[in-house]
Design a protein around this motif. Structure first.
Motif, PDB file in Angstrom:
ATOM      1  N   PRO A 163       0.665  -1.188  -0.096  1.00 17.44           N
ATOM      2  CA  PRO A 163       0.010  -0.077  -0.112  1.00 17.44           C
ATOM      3  C   PRO A 163       0.887   1.266  -0.148  1.00 17.44           C
ATOM      4  O   PRO A 163       2.033   1.264   0.579  1.00 17.44           O
ATOM      5  CB  PRO A 163      -0.776  -0.063   1.443  1.00 17.44           C
ATOM      6  N   VAL A 164       0.133   2.329  -0.754  1.00 23.61           N
ATOM      7  CA  VAL A 164       1.025   3.463  -0.545  1.00 23.61           C
ATOM      8  C   VAL A 164       1.084   4.112   0.817  1.00 23.61           C
ATOM      9  O   VAL A 164       0.086   4.040   1.601  1.00 23.61           O
ATOM     10  CB  VAL A 164       0.246   4.327  -1.635  1.00 23.61           C
ATOM     11  N   GLY A 197       9.806  10.058  -0.032  1.00 29.65           N
ATOM     12  CA  GLY A 197      10.021   9.516  -1.532  1.00 29.65           C
ATOM     13  C   GLY A 197       9.868   8.136  -1.548  1.00 29.65           C
ATOM     14  O   GLY A 197       9.793   7.409  -0.616  1.00 29.65           O
ATOM     15  N   ALA A 198      10.130   7.513  -2.784  1.00 30.60           N
ATOM     16  CA  ALA A 198      10.089   5.947  -3.010  1.00 30.60           C
ATOM     17  C   ALA A 198      11.090   5.488  -2.217  1.00 30.60           C
ATOM     18  O   ALA A 198      10.874   4.356  -1.660  1.00 30.60           O
ATOM     19  CB  ALA A 198      10.392   5.912  -4.589  1.00 30.60           C
ATOM     20  N   TYR A 205       9.187  -0.661   4.280  1.00 29.63           N
ATOM     21  CA  TYR A 205       8.923  -1.874   4.149  1.00 29.63           C
ATOM     22  C   TYR A 205      10.020  -2.890   4.363  1.00 29.63           C
ATOM     23  O   TYR A 205       9.924  -4.102   4.901  1.00 29.63           O
ATOM     24  CB  TYR A 205       8.221  -2.162   2.784  1.00 29.63           C
ATOM     25  N   ALA A 206      11.142  -2.511   4.208  1.00 28.81           N
ATOM     26  CA  ALA A 206      12.477  -3.507   4.380  1.00 28.81           C
ATOM     27  C   ALA A 206      12.451  -3.579   5.619  1.00 28.81           C
ATOM     28  O   ALA A 206      13.040  -4.536   6.370  1.00 28.81           O
ATOM     29  CB  ALA A 206      13.473  -2.639   3.864  1.00 28.81           C
ATOM     30  N   TYR A 207      12.187  -2.219   6.722  1.00 31.45           N
ATOM     31  CA  TYR A 207      12.204  -2.313   8.048  1.00 31.45           C
ATOM     32  C   TYR A 207      11.259  -3.525   8.631  1.00 31.45           C
ATOM     33  O   TYR A 207      11.918  -4.166   9.437  1.00 31.45           O
ATOM     34  CB  TYR A 207      12.150  -1.019   8.690  1.00 31.45           C
ATOM     35  N   GLN A 208      10.171  -3.526   8.168  1.00 31.03           N
ATOM     36  CA  GLN A 208       9.340  -4.550   8.636  1.00 31.03           C
ATOM     37  C   GLN A 208       9.418  -5.782   8.298  1.00 31.03           C
ATOM     38  O   GLN A 208       9.354  -6.820   9.033  1.00 31.03           O
ATOM     39  CB  GLN A 208       7.772  -4.079   8.032  1.00 31.03           C
TER      40      GLN A 208
END
Length: 450
Positions: A163-164, A197-198, A205-208
């Motif tokens: 998700p954004v 930003g991107a 998401y990488a942290y999660q």
């Protein structure tokens, strides 16, 4: 926790124009390095006490007067004596007592400059070696891939699978805190600049993925508390040292590879570029939060990012995700220990597919330009050995892969990482590449995925 990101903007072209010849040093014109309120600072930081024989005066692109030898190498840079020698700080950026931007010494020519070295005159002779007569170097200290200097500024993002992420009325300082938090966790957010930003989204998401925890980027209080326990505030005060101000720095980085090859180093071009890279910052952001500051004055206190400790560990496997423009590093147990934004391949020169291995690692590598195996840059149709430095074609690190001419390396333009394409290799910021290289040994697998 660790790391960070900078954007070091590459220097523009414009070579030194030799002006009037300096007086001969045959008469040993000793002046203790000073002429009134001026000192001449050598690239190693020493005060020059005479004008060497054959030296000439020139001016760099910012108007600083420099001494160059007959080959165009900078011998010393003219600086204000009051700017070179330490003085009590006139502002404390950390406590927000911001200097108003007016130069108390009435001279703005010296902003963002230290000693420079390595500029060449326009008519300097270039040693172009014949392809058939020059042996191809096999040194472990040289990279031999096609460089990413001509990377097209084209984005071809892969459709997001997550998700954004939307931030709710967050200030730039709150976004900086988020970027610093991610950087310390070992997931690079890209250039720390106070913008969402991107690269920041990918890092969240990488942290999660790394921790199994859901990170709420809108919970600034929780992020600040985590920062307090992992190294302190996201911004801290830093005092400019005499070594910071003196450099040495390169006057400018030419575009032509033959001119690059004529330099002794492709080092930093300014104090701000060097500090931005050291503290994982966007150079423009560093200047923005220090308005009016003269970074060449030792003793000046400036605001910088506090990136925390360098990530440590042993990487056993690397995944280069071409669609996400991201590199993931895993240990022997399959745990994600670091993630970095990357520029990986392009439509014209795609990255490999499948799995390769790391063959060797070289820090501060030179670069061998060979049009037989690389593209032809400009009119250069001969082999050129380009010196090392953070502004070199492969930056500060070269990790050669088992597929010839491909590797993982740094870049002279960290602000473009994750936003542009490469010529097939994996390109990271210099500090991310250095951090990864110190956790990698030959034999580590690198898997390219779409």
């Amino acid at each position: 926790m660790n790391r960070f990101v900078i954007s070091a903007l590459s220097a523009a072209a414009a070579l030194l124009a030799i002006a009037t010849a300096a007086p001969s040093a045959d008469a040993q014109q000793f002046f203790n390095g000073r002429q009134g309120d001026v000192v001449f600072v050598a690239p190693n930081g020493d005060i020059l006490d005479y004008v060497p024989s054959g030296a000439a005066y020139a001016r760099d692109r910012r108007g600083n007067r420099v001494l160059v030898d007959p080959y165009g190498n900078v011998i010393a840079t003219e600086m204000r004596a009051r700017g070179y020698y330490p003085r009590p700080p006139i502002r404390d950026a950390y406590n927000n007592d911001v200097y108003n931007g007016d130069d108390p010494y009435g001279d703005s020519r010296y902003s963002e400059r230290g000693a420079v070295t390595g500029s060449i005159p326009r008519n300097a002779p270039i040693d172009r070696q014949p392809l058939d007569d020059q042996p191809y170097p096999q040194s472990d200290d040289y990279a031999s891939i096609e460089p990413d200097q001509q990377t097209p500024d084209v984005m071809q993002p892969k459709p997001s699978q997550e998700p954004v992420i939307t931030l709710k009325n967050k200030s730039k300082s709150e976004i900086v805190a988020l970027q610093v938090f991610l950087d310390r966790a070992g997931v690079s957010p890209g250039a720390i600049d106070g913008h969402m930003g991107a690269n920041v989204t990918k890092a969240i998401y990488a942290y999660q993925q790394m921790t199994g925890e859901t990170l709420d980027p809108n919970n600034t209080d929780a992020i600040l508390e985590q920062l307090r326990m992992s190294g302190g505030l996201p911004l801290v005060g830093y005092t400019i040292t005499p070594a910071d101000a003196a450099g040495p720095y390169v006057a400018e980085i030419p575009e032509d590879y033959a001119h690059k090859a004529a330099l002794s180093s492709l080092g930093y071009t300014s104090t701000t570029e060097m500090l931005a890279e050291r503290f994982h910052m966007d150079e423009g952001f560093l200047k923005e939060i220090n308005p009016g500051v003269d970074f060449t004055v030792p003793g000046t206190i400036v605001k910088v990012v506090n990136p925390g400790e360098v990530k440590a560990g042993s990487v056993a496997r690397i995944i280069a995700d071409k669609g996400r423009k991201q590199v993931f590093a895993y240990d022997n147990a399959g745990n994600l220990i670091a993630a970095y934004p990357a520029s990986i391949g392009s439509t014209d020169t795609p990255s490999p597919t499948g799995t390769v291995t790391v063959e060797r690692v070289a820090f501060n590598p030179g670069y061998t330009y060979n049009p037989k195996i690389n593209f032809q840059q400009g009119a250069n149709d001969r082999i050129l050995n380009i010196p090392p430095g953070p502004n070199g074609p492969v930056g500060t690190v070269w990790m050669a892969l088992s597929k010839p001419t491909y590797g993982i390396h740094g870049t002279p333009e960290p602000s473009k990482i994750g936003r542009t394409q490469s010529h097939g290799c994996i390109r990271l910021t210099n500090w991310d590449a250095t951090e990864l290289a110190k956790m990698v040994k030959p034999g580590v697998t690198v898997e390219f995925v779409d």
